[in-house]
Design an enzyme around this catalytic site. Structure first.
Site, PDB file in Angstrom:
ATOM      1  N   LYS A   1       0.842  -1.204   0.000  1.00  0.00           N
ATOM      2  CA  LYS A   1       0.000   0.000   0.000  1.00  0.00           C
ATOM      3  C   LYS A   1       0.878   1.256   0.000  1.00  0.00           C
ATOM      4  CE  LYS A   1      -3.826  -2.483   2.056  1.00  0.00           C
ATOM      5  NZ  LYS A   1      -4.673  -2.826   3.196  1.00  0.00           N
TER       6      LYS A   1
ATOM      7  N   GLN B   1      -4.798  -1.496   9.336  1.00  0.00           N
ATOM      8  CA  GLN B   1      -4.691  -2.830   8.740  1.00  0.00           C
ATOM      9  C   GLN B   1      -5.323  -3.870   9.663  1.00  0.00           C
ATOM     10  OE1 GLN B   1      -3.692  -3.393   5.672  1.00  0.00           O
ATOM     11  NE2 GLN B   1      -3.793  -5.626   5.778  1.00  0.00           N
TER      12      GLN B   1
ATOM     13  N   ASP C   1     -11.083   2.691   3.437  1.00  0.00           N
ATOM     14  CA  ASP C   1     -11.362   1.249   3.295  1.00  0.00           C
ATOM     15  C   ASP C   1     -12.847   0.988   3.013  1.00  0.00           C
ATOM     16  OD1 ASP C   1      -9.347  -0.717   3.437  1.00  0.00           O
ATOM     17  OD2 ASP C   1      -8.986  -0.291   5.560  1.00  0.00           O
TER      18      ASP C   1
HETATM   19  N1  GUN Z   1      -6.701  -6.838   5.800  1.00  0.00           N
HETATM   20  C1  GUN Z   1      -6.899  -7.604   4.691  1.00  0.00           C
HETATM   21  N2  GUN Z   1      -7.461  -6.864   3.703  1.00  0.00           N
HETATM   22  C2  GUN Z   1      -7.619  -5.616   4.201  1.00  0.00           C
HETATM   23  C3  GUN Z   1      -8.130  -4.405   3.663  1.00  0.00           C
HETATM   24  O1  GUN Z   1      -8.587  -4.322   2.514  1.00  0.00           O
HETATM   25  N3  GUN Z   1      -8.107  -3.327   4.487  1.00  0.00           N
HETATM   26  C4  GUN Z   1      -7.623  -3.394   5.759  1.00  0.00           C
HETATM   27  N4  GUN Z   1      -7.671  -2.277   6.495  1.00  0.00           N
HETATM   28  N5  GUN Z   1      -7.159  -4.501   6.298  1.00  0.00           N
HETATM   29  C5  GUN Z   1      -7.143  -5.607   5.515  1.00  0.00           C
END
Ligand code: GUN
Length: 294
Positions: free
Chosen positions: A65, A109, A132
């Site tokens: 990311k 996350q 998100d």
């Molecule tokens: N953990 C696995 N996929 C995601 C996601 O798309 N966003 C977040 N914040 N955590 C994750």
């Protein structure tokens, strides 16, 4: 449907392989240009990324990311917190970031350590910074067709279909899986695109009978190679949201690709299908946060 499986290999028709890697790169390049325009007008976009503990998979996702931010020209602020941080300390950090004018998006996350209430954390992120799309307000807005952030994997699936010229309107769309982050939101998005949507789950009777009706079958069941050709109508479009590592350390999806590919018109591979779209759409949400702020 515009897609035809007309390409041949050793005399047999081949499915169109929906290339998530290529489509996600196109989206990131479009966003890069947009961010450069914003910069010319003195607007900088900032994403705050919070990771609690050091789960190796989360570290990889968070790293990817941050790399995507760097590529596009989004500033990323990194918060790496100890596994044993208290829930209150995490909430305090989110509240501080909520109040900062120079922060557009906040991403925590998941999963979080067990002593922290994930729902409470998600609810604490200001909806206008919820890139998100997990906040109840974002989910509610999606369900009633109002503006708000859409969670990234479902938004990515819509982009895969649209950019492959696969029409959704009027199509029988069947989703296997009803999770909050994929199954439910993708169903709402397909409905918004005027598809006729059916959601299947662990209690669905005669699953194969239902999935065989699908013109577009979205599989988010979390079981490796679960969907074989017995679940799929000939000529259907199949989107595989699953990602698993098998005993030989090879990646596979929820769909048995080799079994299904010969009978469908289009299919996403694993890896290289839905996966790369999640980060591209996170970047899209960060860029559109500027529009929402206006
Ligand atoms: N953990 C696995 N996929 C995601 C996601 O798309 N966003 C977040 N914040 N955590 C994750």
């Amino acid at each position: 449907m515009c897609i035809q499986n007309t390409e041949t290999h050793k005399g047999r028709k081949m499915a169109f392989i929906i290339d998530g890697k290529k489509i996600s790169s196109e989206i990131k390049d479009e966003l890069k240009e947009k961010v450069a325009e914003y910069k010319k007008n003195g607007i900088e976009i900032t994403l705050a990324v919070i990771q609690v503990g050091n789960d190796p998979a989360s570290t990889v996702y968070v790293g990817n990311k941050k790399k995507a931010c760097e590529y596009i020209g989004i500033r990323s602020l990194s918060y790496e917190l100890e596994e044993n941080i208290s829930e209150r300390e995490l909430l305090d950090l989110i509240e501080e970031l909520n109040g900062r004018k120079d922060v557009n998006g906040i991403l925590v996350q998941l999963p979080l350590p067990k002593h922290i209430d994930e729902d409470l954390v998600i609810k604490t992120i200001a909806p206008e910074k919820d890139v998100d799309g997990f906040h109840p307000q974002s989910v509610g807005a999606l369900s009633i067709g109002q503006e708000g952030f859409v969670s990234c994997t479902p938004a990515g699936i819509i982009q895969l279909l649209k950019r492959s010229n696969i029409e959704i309107e009027g199509k029988e769309c069947v989703v296997i899986g009803r999770s909050n982050i994929v199954g439910k939101p993708i169903s709402l998005l397909m409905l918004r695109e005027n598809g006729t949507v059916t959601i299947c789950h662990s209690r669905t009777k005669d699953l194969k009978e239902v999935t065989k009706r699908a013109d577009i079958l979205i599989v988010a069941i979390g079981k490796p190679k679960f969907v074989t050709r017995e679940y799929v109508k000939e000529g259907a479009v199949v989107i595989d949201v699953g990602i698993h590592r098998n005993a030989e350390n090879k990646l596979c999806g929820d769909v048995d690709f080799d079994d299904v590919e010969p009978i469908v018109s289009a299919i996403t591979p694993v890896p290289g299908g839905v996966g790369p779209m999640t980060i591209a759409m996170l970047m899209y949400n960060c860029v559109s946060s500027v529009e929402l702020k206006k």
